[in-house]
Write a protein that holds these residues in place. Structure first.
Motif, PDB file in Angstrom:
ATOM      1  N   LEU A  11       0.811  -1.222   0.000  1.00  6.99           N
ATOM      2  CA  LEU A  11       0.000   0.000   0.000  1.00  6.99           C
ATOM      3  C   LEU A  11       0.846   1.275   0.000  1.00  6.99           C
ATOM      4  CD1 LEU A  11      -2.823  -1.010   2.505  1.00  6.99           C
ATOM      5  CD2 LEU A  11      -2.948  -0.939   0.021  1.00  6.99           C
ATOM      6  N   GLY A  12       1.880   1.293  -0.801  1.00  5.88           N
ATOM      7  CA  GLY A  12       2.719   2.485  -0.921  1.00  5.88           C
ATOM      8  C   GLY A  12       3.751   2.633   0.174  1.00  5.88           C
ATOM      9  N   ILE A  13       3.857   1.641   1.056  1.00  6.72           N
ATOM     10  CA  ILE A  13       4.812   1.698   2.162  1.00  6.72           C
ATOM     11  C   ILE A  13       5.913   0.670   1.920  1.00  6.72           C
ATOM     12  CG2 ILE A  13       5.130   1.422   4.653  1.00  6.72           C
ATOM     13  CD1 ILE A  13       2.127   2.167   4.929  1.00  6.72           C
ATOM     14  N   SER A  14       7.139   1.149   1.877  1.00  5.60           N
ATOM     15  CA  SER A  14       8.301   0.283   1.716  1.00  5.60           C
ATOM     16  C   SER A  14       8.805  -0.121   3.098  1.00  5.60           C
ATOM     17  CB  SER A  14       9.392   1.038   0.960  1.00  5.60           C
ATOM     18  OG  SER A  14      10.574   0.290   0.929  1.00  5.60           O
ATOM     19  N   VAL A  15       9.068  -1.418   3.282  1.00  2.00           N
ATOM     20  CA  VAL A  15       9.508  -1.948   4.574  1.00  2.00           C
ATOM     21  C   VAL A  15      10.896  -2.547   4.419  1.00  2.00           C
ATOM     22  CG1 VAL A  15       8.988  -3.566   6.435  1.00  2.00           C
ATOM     23  CG2 VAL A  15       7.117  -2.470   5.184  1.00  2.00           C
ATOM     24  N   THR A  16      11.840  -2.055   5.228  1.00  2.00           N
ATOM     25  CA  THR A  16      13.188  -2.597   5.257  1.00  2.00           C
ATOM     26  C   THR A  16      13.409  -3.202   6.635  1.00  2.00           C
ATOM     27  OG1 THR A  16      13.914  -0.838   3.772  1.00  2.00           O
ATOM     28  CG2 THR A  16      15.631  -2.081   4.910  1.00  2.00           C
ATOM     29  N   SER A  17      13.584  -4.514   6.691  1.00  2.00           N
ATOM     30  CA  SER A  17      13.776  -5.210   7.965  1.00  2.00           C
ATOM     31  C   SER A  17      15.249  -5.391   8.269  1.00  2.00           C
ATOM     32  CB  SER A  17      13.111  -6.578   7.915  1.00  2.00           C
ATOM     33  OG  SER A  17      11.716  -6.440   7.744  1.00  2.00           O
ATOM     34  N   SER A  19      17.952  -6.502  11.935  1.00  2.00           N
ATOM     35  CA  SER A  19      17.926  -7.203  13.218  1.00  2.00           C
ATOM     36  C   SER A  19      17.448  -6.290  14.347  1.00  2.00           C
ATOM     37  CB  SER A  19      19.319  -7.755  13.545  1.00  2.00           C
ATOM     38  OG  SER A  19      20.244  -6.699  13.625  1.00  2.00           O
ATOM     39  N   SER A  20      17.585  -4.975  14.190  1.00  2.00           N
ATOM     40  CA  SER A  20      17.156  -4.046  15.244  1.00  2.00           C
ATOM     41  C   SER A  20      15.713  -3.585  15.086  1.00  2.00           C
ATOM     42  CB  SER A  20      18.083  -2.829  15.278  1.00  2.00           C
ATOM     43  OG  SER A  20      18.003  -2.117  14.062  1.00  2.00           O
ATOM     44  N   GLY A  21      15.046  -3.914  13.983  1.00  2.00           N
ATOM     45  CA  GLY A  21      13.659  -3.508  13.788  1.00  2.00           C
ATOM     46  C   GLY A  21      13.311  -3.367  12.316  1.00  2.00           C
ATOM     47  N   MET A  22      12.410  -2.411  12.035  1.00  2.12           N
ATOM     48  CA  MET A  22      11.970  -2.159  10.659  1.00  2.12           C
ATOM     49  C   MET A  22      11.983  -0.663  10.389  1.00  2.12           C
ATOM     50  SD  MET A  22       8.729  -4.702  10.021  1.00  2.12           S
ATOM     51  CE  MET A  22       7.682  -3.927  11.214  1.00  2.12           C
ATOM     52  N   PHE A  23      12.298  -0.331   9.146  1.00  2.00           N
ATOM     53  CA  PHE A  23      12.216   1.055   8.696  1.00  2.00           C
ATOM     54  C   PHE A  23      11.092   1.135   7.673  1.00  2.00           C
ATOM     55  CE2 PHE A  23      13.414   4.578   5.851  1.00  2.00           C
ATOM     56  CZ  PHE A  23      13.392   5.604   6.781  1.00  2.00           C
ATOM     57  N   LEU A  24      10.097   2.003   7.942  1.00  2.00           N
ATOM     58  CA  LEU A  24       8.954   2.185   7.063  1.00  2.00           C
ATOM     59  C   LEU A  24       9.113   3.505   6.323  1.00  2.00           C
ATOM     60  CD1 LEU A  24       6.154   1.209   9.613  1.00  2.00           C
ATOM     61  CD2 LEU A  24       7.389  -0.283   8.046  1.00  2.00           C
ATOM     62  N   TYR A  77      -2.435  10.788   3.361  1.00  2.00           N
ATOM     63  CA  TYR A  77      -1.971   9.405   3.441  1.00  2.00           C
ATOM     64  C   TYR A  77      -0.477   9.356   3.751  1.00  2.00           C
ATOM     65  CZ  TYR A  77      -1.245   4.501   2.332  1.00  2.00           C
ATOM     66  OH  TYR A  77      -0.908   3.172   2.406  1.00  2.00           O
ATOM     67  N   LEU A  78       0.263  10.316   3.258  1.00  2.00           N
ATOM     68  CA  LEU A  78       1.707  10.362   3.492  1.00  2.00           C
ATOM     69  C   LEU A  78       2.031  10.601   4.963  1.00  2.00           C
ATOM     70  CD1 LEU A  78       4.452  10.224   2.026  1.00  2.00           C
ATOM     71  CD2 LEU A  78       4.295  12.695   1.724  1.00  2.00           C
ATOM     72  N   THR A  79       1.138  11.217   5.711  1.00  2.00           N
ATOM     73  CA  THR A  79       1.398  11.506   7.128  1.00  2.00           C
ATOM     74  C   THR A  79       1.471  10.251   7.992  1.00  2.00           C
ATOM     75  OG1 THR A  79      -0.945  11.842   7.675  1.00  2.00           O
ATOM     76  CG2 THR A  79       0.331  13.793   7.019  1.00  2.00           C
ATOM     77  N   PHE A  80       1.046   9.098   7.479  1.00  2.00           N
ATOM     78  CA  PHE A  80       1.165   7.858   8.251  1.00  2.00           C
ATOM     79  C   PHE A  80       2.620   7.570   8.612  1.00  2.00           C
ATOM     80  CE2 PHE A  80      -2.875   6.005   6.178  1.00  2.00           C
ATOM     81  CZ  PHE A  80      -3.672   6.671   7.099  1.00  2.00           C
ATOM     82  N   MET A  81       3.516   7.793   7.673  1.00  2.99           N
ATOM     83  CA  MET A  81       4.935   7.546   7.904  1.00  2.99           C
ATOM     84  C   MET A  81       5.723   8.826   8.118  1.00  2.99           C
ATOM     85  SD  MET A  81       5.168   4.339   7.807  1.00  2.99           S
ATOM     86  CE  MET A  81       3.456   3.960   8.101  1.00  2.99           C
ATOM     87  N   ARG A  82       5.067   9.972   7.944  1.00  4.79           N
ATOM     88  CA  ARG A  82       5.755  11.253   8.048  1.00  4.79           C
ATOM     89  C   ARG A  82       5.042  12.169   9.037  1.00  4.79           C
ATOM     90  NH1 ARG A  82       9.091  12.820   3.771  1.00  4.79           N
ATOM     91  NH2 ARG A  82       9.429  14.545   5.201  1.00  4.79           N
ATOM     92  N   GLY A 121      11.322   8.608   7.237  1.00  5.60           N
ATOM     93  CA  GLY A 121      10.333   7.559   7.456  1.00  5.60           C
ATOM     94  C   GLY A 121      10.251   7.250   8.939  1.00  5.60           C
ATOM     95  N   LEU A 122       9.693   6.111   9.273  1.00 10.32           N
ATOM     96  CA  LEU A 122       9.583   5.685  10.665  1.00 10.32           C
ATOM     97  C   LEU A 122      10.488   4.499  10.921  1.00 10.32           C
ATOM     98  CD1 LEU A 122       5.774   5.740  11.543  1.00 10.32           C
ATOM     99  CD2 LEU A 122       7.531   7.317  12.280  1.00 10.32           C
ATOM    100  N   GLN A 123      11.290   4.596  11.974  1.00  8.38           N
ATOM    101  CA  GLN A 123      12.127   3.486  12.408  1.00  8.38           C
ATOM    102  C   GLN A 123      11.440   2.833  13.600  1.00  8.38           C
ATOM    103  OE1 GLN A 123      15.245   2.264  11.181  1.00  8.38           O
ATOM    104  NE2 GLN A 123      14.677   0.612  12.560  1.00  8.38           N
ATOM    105  N   LEU A 124      11.085   1.576  13.462  1.00 14.71           N
ATOM    106  CA  LEU A 124      10.476   0.814  14.545  1.00 14.71           C
ATOM    107  C   LEU A 124      11.537  -0.117  15.110  1.00 14.71           C
ATOM    108  CD1 LEU A 124       7.103  -0.120  12.792  1.00 14.71           C
ATOM    109  CD2 LEU A 124       7.582   1.839  14.264  1.00 14.71           C
TER     110      LEU A 124
END
Length: 147
Positions: A11-17, A19-24, A77-82, A121-124
């Protein structure tokens, strides 16, 4: 159901996994918004909003209100990650029913800010904590037309 493997793009969100988490990130989605607005080569802005002025419902109307509404909705919609653009986008969305040129200028400023911050983006992070902490900063009396 089929297992499609690790999550990479949804849904337009790129996920990079890692070992420390995920970057959205919504880098591709943000680039598409700038392209729709014909602002791919614009100069970046340092901030998403002009803090010195408040938007009002006066001034000449926007030439293409449909484009304004489309871009404002896409920015929502962009504000979800920003979350850094949440306030600025909320301000331009207040005037979606009757957009004026000053509102479109504010929208273009947000797009110029995005130009310089495409990699945000968001770092989880992985955590064992189950509590949630939230912060809010509201200026309810700051806008003379909506207070």
């Amino acid at each position: 159901m089929t297992d499609l493997g690790p999550l990479n793009y949804f849904l337009g969100i790129s996920v990079t996994s890692t070992s420390s988490g995920m970057f959205l990130s919504q880098r591709t989605y943000a680039a598409d918004i700038r392209e729709r607005a014909d602002m791919t080569g614009c100069q970046p802005s340092r901030t998403p909003v002009d803090t010195g002025s408040k938007l009002s419902a006066t001034g000449p109307p926007v030439a293409n209100p449909t484009l304004y509404r489309s871009l404002a909705g896409a920015l929502q919609y962009l504000t979800f990650m920003r979350p850094d653009i949440s306030y600025a986008v909320q301000q331009i969305c207040l005037f979606m029913h009757d957009p004026r040129e000053q509102h479109y200028s504010a929208l273009k400023r947000i797009l110029r800010y995005i130009q310089g911050t495409l990699d945000h983006g968001l770092q989880l992070y992985v955590s064992s904590t189950t509590s949630l902490t939230a912060y809010s900063d509201a200026d309810w009396a700051g806008c003379p037309s909506t207070r």
